[in-house]
Scaffold this active site. Structure first.
Site, mmCIF file in Angstrom:
data_model
loop_
_atom_site.group_PDB
_atom_site.id
_atom_site.type_symbol
_atom_site.label_atom_id
_atom_site.label_comp_id
_atom_site.label_asym_id
_atom_site.label_seq_id
_atom_site.Cartn_x
_atom_site.Cartn_y
_atom_site.Cartn_z
ATOM 1 N N LYS A 430 2.654 -13.436 2.202
ATOM 2 C CA LYS A 430 3.507 -12.458 1.556
ATOM 3 C C LYS A 430 4.721 -12.084 2.374
ATOM 4 O O LYS A 430 4.960 -12.169 3.568
ATOM 5 C CB LYS A 430 2.718 -11.045 1.124
ATOM 6 C CG LYS A 430 2.535 -10.381 2.280
ATOM 7 C CD LYS A 430 2.142 -8.832 1.971
ATOM 8 C CE LYS A 430 2.070 -7.686 3.010
ATOM 9 N NZ LYS A 430 1.882 -6.622 2.332
ATOM 10 N N TRP A 531 -0.015 -6.084 -4.846
ATOM 11 C CA TRP A 531 0.189 -4.515 -5.423
ATOM 12 C C TRP A 531 0.493 -3.591 -4.292
ATOM 13 O O TRP A 531 0.060 -2.360 -4.296
ATOM 14 C CB TRP A 531 -1.505 -4.127 -5.832
ATOM 15 C CG TRP A 531 -2.167 -5.285 -6.378
ATOM 16 C CD1 TRP A 531 -2.333 -5.387 -7.761
ATOM 17 C CD2 TRP A 531 -3.313 -6.229 -6.047
ATOM 18 N NE1 TRP A 531 -2.983 -6.543 -7.948
ATOM 19 C CE2 TRP A 531 -3.683 -6.818 -7.064
ATOM 20 C CE3 TRP A 531 -3.891 -6.552 -4.784
ATOM 21 C CZ2 TRP A 531 -4.708 -7.812 -7.088
ATOM 22 C CZ3 TRP A 531 -4.938 -7.491 -4.782
ATOM 23 C CH2 TRP A 531 -5.218 -8.177 -5.820
ATOM 24 N N HIS A 532 1.590 -4.036 -3.714
ATOM 25 C CA HIS A 532 2.265 -3.197 -2.716
ATOM 26 C C HIS A 532 3.656 -2.768 -3.147
ATOM 27 O O HIS A 532 4.710 -2.474 -2.381
ATOM 28 C CB HIS A 532 2.457 -4.031 -1.418
ATOM 29 C CG HIS A 532 1.138 -4.233 -0.717
ATOM 30 N ND1 HIS A 532 1.008 -5.161 0.393
ATOM 31 C CD2 HIS A 532 -0.105 -3.798 -0.984
ATOM 32 C CE1 HIS A 532 -0.345 -5.126 0.692
ATOM 33 N NE2 HIS A 532 -1.103 -4.392 -0.228
ATOM 34 N N TYR A 533 3.973 -2.465 -4.470
ATOM 35 C CA TYR A 533 5.223 -1.992 -5.068
ATOM 36 C C TYR A 533 5.580 -0.640 -4.606
ATOM 37 O O TYR A 533 4.532 0.136 -4.133
ATOM 38 C CB TYR A 533 5.158 -2.313 -6.552
ATOM 39 C CG TYR A 533 3.705 -1.538 -7.181
ATOM 40 C CD1 TYR A 533 3.724 -0.198 -7.499
ATOM 41 C CD2 TYR A 533 3.082 -2.438 -7.746
ATOM 42 C CE1 TYR A 533 2.721 0.194 -8.113
ATOM 43 C CE2 TYR A 533 1.672 -2.032 -8.138
ATOM 44 C CZ TYR A 533 1.605 -0.382 -8.499
ATOM 45 O OH TYR A 533 0.472 0.110 -9.211
#
Length: 597
Positions: A430, A531-533
């Site tokens: 990522k 899911w790290h917005y």
């Protein structure tokens, strides 16, 4: 014949019936007239369904609180537990509780919770305008109730840059770690990836540590050795139960303001309970009382917009009364794009593992791993297709083509693959600190609906370049001696699987990693979220450095919406810490050394 019961028999009968009486009484108290799945749903006496909130909207004498926290999530729970030590606190959480929810509580059900699209599930799916499937929490404990559990602190440089008190930050991390964080037990897949990363040059080996350090390390986890999840909701055990009310299934629709002064003054909130009935919760008039929004990087800017704080032109289009014109609300949002490689292996099936080992590179790429999902191509994991938590990573269908029909075709194609293709693990890469930015905007005035969310993945060329480098790092890991000895996949077998992957449209390692253009397309076609917005309520634009909303009084935002980039390799440790940290800061600001924390 009459039966005479002596005093001793009465005492014995009382002894046996008392637990049953207590259980029934407790159950009736908790259920408040509704049928619930399990009496353990309300672990603490201060947690209740929103319908039991005593005062309806029309009440002339509403109850008041020193703090109203909107969102009982990753930051909201430690914040509430801390503030309740000295002040009255109301937490309003739109979801249910995690305590009796097996899909939340056990690691083996991680994928099920994320794939559940029912209205009462712990996660709420959304699809960004980019076409990427994503999830937002809808449960007490927030993201800690539905995530992969990895726990790793922010770097020292991050803490210094944002201006936090380093000593208090450290104390706050420790406060979290003592209660809900564990040391993982590495399975053979995690060990293989760890050794492969070291051989590929991601060094030094930092061992087990919570700290954010360059190299390879093993981080913490909120799953214990039995695979049971420990969430932010467990931190509520540290609260003062006499000062805290937590209402679940309480959906806040609007923050109310008094606009008669020089600045709009937050005075209360309107929320609906699980039956759709409206209620009003009011702030105390005591100096220092505040509403604190902790509803995540999506929920917090969404609520500000619905309450009249945001770009004037956008608000007026939906007939929302403008309380404060601020063009930055909902802007500058980012999500860390993730791409993964599925690696089939020979031998016995892999045990399940989520994120445990991580490689922190100086290229701005993080390498992580998971395993044990998709042991059978007919398993529930596979049948959820692209929308699933893990097997969705296999798909090479480009984001905007991920329609329902495409998912069905994808599932059919996977049946052509041999069973051994589904015995393996994932290596993830990522992008850290993505430069691509997006925004959220309202589609309507219904808080239950997802707003329009855009992340603009790879719109900045530097992000795409780093993704290419990340895939090449994964290739080095797969070719490392430790890894090839472990996977035991010879060239002929790998070539066979690669050829079949093209036919079945399944994401295995790209065949031509020396071709940058090919890898760029691979990055674009296989991008998913981790899911790290974050962002939408940035410091200096929407909130001050102490997280007070600029231009209004008695309102703060404390959660990941204030981050300009995601701290550490994974943000949950820092969001948890921030809740505790700001709770202590607020208490010390009001009470000085008398703060009982």
């Amino acid at each position: 014949m009459a039966m005479v019961v002596g005093g001793g028999d009465c005492a014995a009968l009382y002894f046996y019936l008392l637990p049953l009486f207590v259980w029934i009484t407790t159950l009736l108290t908790f259920c408040q007239g509704r049928q619930y799945d399990h009496p353990a749903q309300y672990r603490y006496s201060f947690i209740k369904p929103a319908s039991s909130f005593s005062l309806p909207l029309s009440s002339a004498m509403p109850a008041t609180y020193d703090y109203i926290i909107v969102g009982g999530g990753t930051a909201g729970c430690p914040l509430a537990a801390t503030l309740s030590r000295n002040y009255t606190v109301l937490v309003l959480e739109r979801g249910g509780t995690p305590f009796a929810n097996a899909n939340v509580s056990f690691m083996k059900n991680f994928h099920i919770s994320l794939a559940d699209i029912s209205p009462k599930s712990a996660s709420q799916m959304f699809i960004s305008t980019d076409g990427v499937f994503n999830s937002r929490a809808r449960v007490l404990g927030g993201g800690t109730s539905i995530n992969a559990g990895f726990y790793s602190r922010a770097s020292q440089s991050y803490i210094k840059r944002v201006g936090w008190d380093a000593k208090l930050v450290n104390e706050s991390y420790i406060w979290i770690e003592k209660q809900i964080v564990h040391r993982p037990v590495l399975n053979r897949w995690q060990r293989a990836v760890r050794d492969g990363m070291l051989e590929a040059g991601i060094s030094p080996f930092n061992g087990f540590t919570y700290d954010h350090l360059y190299g390879t390390k093993v981080g913490g986890t909120i799953f214990d050795r039995f695979g049971r999840r420990h969430t932010a909701a467990d931190l509520l055990s540290s609260a003062n139960p006499y000062n805290l009310h937590v209402f679940v299934h309480a959906t806040v629709h609007k923050i109310e303001f008094d606009t008669t002064g020089k600045k709009p003054n937050a005075v209360g909130v309107i929320f609906k309970d699980e039956n759709g009935k409206k209620h009003r919760a009011i702030l105390s008039k005591r100096c220092g009382s505040e509403i604190i929004v902790s509803s995540s990087a999506i929920g917090s800017p969404q609520l500000l917009l619905l309450s009249g704080i945001g770009p004037k032109e956008e608000l007026e289009k939906l007939n929302i009364s403008v309380v404060l014109d601020n063009e930055f609300v909902g802007k500058g949002m980012s999500d860390n794009p993730m791409n993964s490689i599925f690696v089939p292996i020979n031998g016995r099936p892999l045990k399940q593992s989520l994120i445990q080992t991580v490689g922190v590179t100086k290229l701005g790429v993080y390498i992580e791993a998971s395993s044990g999902f998709g042991q059978s191509k007919d398993s529930i994991h596979c049948n959820h297709g692209i929308a699933s938590a893990e097997i969705g990573q296999l798909s090479t269908i480009p984001p905007k083509q991920r329609t329902h029909e495409a998912i069905q075709r994808y599932k059919r194609r996977k049946r052509n693959l041999p069973h051994e293709a589904f015995n393996g693990g994932f290596i993830l890469e990522k992008i850290a600190k993505p430069l691509s930015k997006g925004q959220i905007s309202l589609l309507n005035t219904n808080i239950n609906d997802n707003p329009s969310i855009t992340f603009n993945y790879f719109s900045h060329p530097a992000d795409l370049s780093r993704c290419v480098e990340g895939i090449r790092i994964v290739e080095k890991i797969l070719k490392s001696k430790h890894f090839t000895n472990y996977t035991k996949l010879d060239d002929e077998t790998m070539e066979k699987l690669l050829n079949m992957s093209v036919e079945a449209n399944v994401n295995l390692i790209p065949k031509h990693t020396n071709d940058s253009k090919s890898l760029e397309q691979f990055c674009k076609d296989t991008v998913i979220t981790i899911w790290h917005y974050h962002g939408g309520c940035h410091v200096g634009k929407v909130v001050s450095p102490d997280y007070k909303v600029l231009g209004v009084e008695r309102l703060r935002v404390i959660d990941g919406s204030t981050f300009d980039y995601s701290p550490g390799t994974n943000p949950q440790a820092t969001v948890l810490m921030l809740g505790r940290y700001m709770g202590v800061k607020i208490l010390r600001g009001r009470l000085g050394k008398e703060a009982g924390v």
